[in-house]
Design an enzyme around this catalytic site. Structure first.
Site, mmCIF file in Angstrom:
data_model
loop_
_atom_site.group_PDB
_atom_site.id
_atom_site.type_symbol
_atom_site.label_atom_id
_atom_site.label_comp_id
_atom_site.label_asym_id
_atom_site.label_seq_id
_atom_site.Cartn_x
_atom_site.Cartn_y
_atom_site.Cartn_z
ATOM 1 N N ARG A 87 40.170 5.815 32.221
ATOM 2 C CA ARG A 87 41.068 6.814 32.809
ATOM 3 C C ARG A 87 42.188 7.260 31.867
ATOM 4 O O ARG A 87 42.428 8.466 31.709
ATOM 5 C CB ARG A 87 41.720 6.268 34.096
ATOM 6 C CG ARG A 87 40.860 6.351 35.312
ATOM 7 C CD ARG A 87 41.121 5.158 36.207
ATOM 8 N NE ARG A 87 40.625 3.979 35.524
ATOM 9 C CZ ARG A 87 39.357 3.555 35.643
ATOM 10 N NH1 ARG A 87 38.546 4.147 36.466
ATOM 11 N NH2 ARG A 87 38.922 2.508 34.953
ATOM 12 N N THR A 88 42.893 6.322 31.287
ATOM 13 C CA THR A 88 44.091 6.693 30.530
ATOM 14 C C THR A 88 43.726 7.533 29.311
ATOM 15 O O THR A 88 44.284 8.609 29.085
ATOM 16 C CB THR A 88 44.868 5.425 30.117
ATOM 17 O OG1 THR A 88 45.045 4.607 31.266
ATOM 18 C CG2 THR A 88 46.217 5.782 29.528
ATOM 19 N N LYS B 12 40.119 -3.718 7.182
ATOM 20 C CA LYS B 12 40.246 -4.027 5.740
ATOM 21 C C LYS B 12 41.606 -4.622 5.431
ATOM 22 O O LYS B 12 41.974 -4.776 4.275
ATOM 23 C CB LYS B 12 40.057 -2.747 4.920
ATOM 24 C CG LYS B 12 38.749 -2.034 5.159
ATOM 25 C CD LYS B 12 38.749 -0.699 4.402
ATOM 26 C CE LYS B 12 37.740 0.265 4.971
ATOM 27 N NZ LYS B 12 37.978 1.646 4.534
ATOM 28 N N ARG C 275 47.444 2.120 23.117
ATOM 29 C CA ARG C 275 47.233 0.963 24.015
ATOM 30 C C ARG C 275 46.915 -0.230 23.138
ATOM 31 O O ARG C 275 46.091 -0.139 22.220
ATOM 32 C CB ARG C 275 46.075 1.220 24.977
ATOM 33 C CG ARG C 275 45.678 -0.028 25.750
ATOM 34 C CD ARG C 275 44.665 0.229 26.829
ATOM 35 N NE ARG C 275 45.263 0.958 27.943
ATOM 36 C CZ ARG C 275 44.622 1.181 29.102
ATOM 37 N NH1 ARG C 275 43.393 0.744 29.284
ATOM 38 N NH2 ARG C 275 45.222 1.844 30.066
ATOM 39 N N HIS D 107 52.937 -0.150 31.844
ATOM 40 C CA HIS D 107 52.019 0.995 31.724
ATOM 41 C C HIS D 107 52.758 2.192 32.341
ATOM 42 O O HIS D 107 52.448 2.637 33.444
ATOM 43 C CB HIS D 107 50.732 0.676 32.482
ATOM 44 C CG HIS D 107 49.581 1.594 32.207
ATOM 45 N ND1 HIS D 107 49.706 2.821 31.569
ATOM 46 C CD2 HIS D 107 48.257 1.459 32.500
ATOM 47 C CE1 HIS D 107 48.504 3.384 31.488
ATOM 48 N NE2 HIS D 107 47.607 2.588 32.048
#
Ligand code: CP
Length: 308
Positions: A53-54, A82, A103, A131
């Site tokens: 969703r986000t 790396k 996120r 959130h």
């Protein structure tokens, strides 16, 4: 806008008026397609954790307003593998994009990125912490359902310890005089720091282990998934995962006007027989992510109705 205002990191950074401004702008964004507010602007989505969703609603919001999106949803395919640092990654991305959505599984990483980035940064979830953009769409959904946010009784159910959406939403609702019930097992209680913060805003705030006792009082039941990925001990998750389950029969004592919200994805906590009823608002709630995120992007990028 000041530099700080141009990030969305914690719900604590918002006043009641600031939240109301976002909801008002989101209302004007409803069905807004093809307005060239963000033409020529690029959003970078840096997702170190899974999301449906986000991430996709940010992409949709940006594209519907004429913008473009770059980014990754699998850090394993980036030069972080790396040994590149997050700081250097951000130094690159800020030259490719006008805004960064991040996120990350660790609390505080979004804040760190906002401190090293030259472009606005949005926290799309940092570990178990917060959130904030989910909170904006949760408030928007509540307002649409009940015609107001003030003076409602909200029950939070499930994983209140690790559930970042609950943490942010409880703090936001404390600006609106909410009465809050925190319904959980003793192992997954709301963290004390968030309870103290909510109580400091003079909100009634009660912890309980019984959903049926409080259900008849609720205007909103905000259910949450037991967050398997946050448990240090898989055995403890197995003990907790099936404790909460609401079905239509369980709602027989609820107000007819009760609305059931859930940030999704759901686990076992909401039975599918609720889905087609007027109680169920979780699909609409997810859909509301688009106008709310359109509003946030216009505010942060000073575009469209927010152009200076
Ligand atoms: N509500 C929410 O954050 O959903 P996703 O994890 O799918 O983005």
């Amino acid at each position: 806008m000041s530099r700080t205002d141009r990030n969305v990191i914690s719900i604590r950074d918002f006043t009641r008026k600031g939240l109301e401004d976002i909801l008002e702008l989101a209302q004007t964004m409803e069905g807004c397609r093809g307005e060239p507010y963000l033409t020529g602007r690029i959003l970078a989505t840096l997702f170190f954790e899974p999301s449906t969703r986000t991430r996709l609603s940010f992409e949709s919001a940006m594209k519907l307003l004429g913008g473009e999106v770059i980014g990754f949803s699998d850090p394993g395919l980036t030069s972080l593998t790396k040994g590149e640092t997050i700081r250097d990654t951000v130094r690159m991305v800020e030259s490719y994009a006008d805004c960064i959505v991040v996120r990350h599984p660790l609390e505080g990483v979004a804040r760190y990125i906002s401190e090293v980035s030259k472009v606005p940064v949005i926290n799309a979830g940092d570990g178990s912490n917060q959130h904030p953009t989910q909170t904006c769409l949760d408030l928007y959904t509540i307002q649409k359902c009940h015609g107001r946010i003030d003076d409602l009784t909200i029950g939070f159910l499930g994983d209140l310890k690790y559930g970042r959406t609950v943490h942010s939403l409880a703090v936001a609702l404390s600006h609106f005089g909410a009465r809050m019930f925190f319904i959980s097992s003793p192992q997954l209680r709301m963290p004390e720091a968030f309870l103290e913060e909510v109580r400091a805003n003079q909100c009634e705030c009660i912890e309980t282990g019984s959903m049926q006792d409080v259900l008849p009082k609720l205007d909103v039941l905000y259910a949450t998934r037991i967050q398997k990925e946050r448990f240090p001990d898989p055995v403890e998750y197995e003990k907790q995962k099936g404790i909460w389950r609401i079905d239509l029969a369980a709602l027989s004592e609820a107000k007819k006007s009760l609305k059931v919200l859930h940030p999704l994805p759901r686990g076992l906590e909401i039975a599918s027989d609720i889905d087609g009823t007027p109680y169920a608002q979780y699909y609409q709630q997810a859909a509301n992510g688009v106008p709310v995120r359109q509003a946030l992007l216009c505010m942060l990028l000073e575009a469209g109705p927010c152009a200076s």
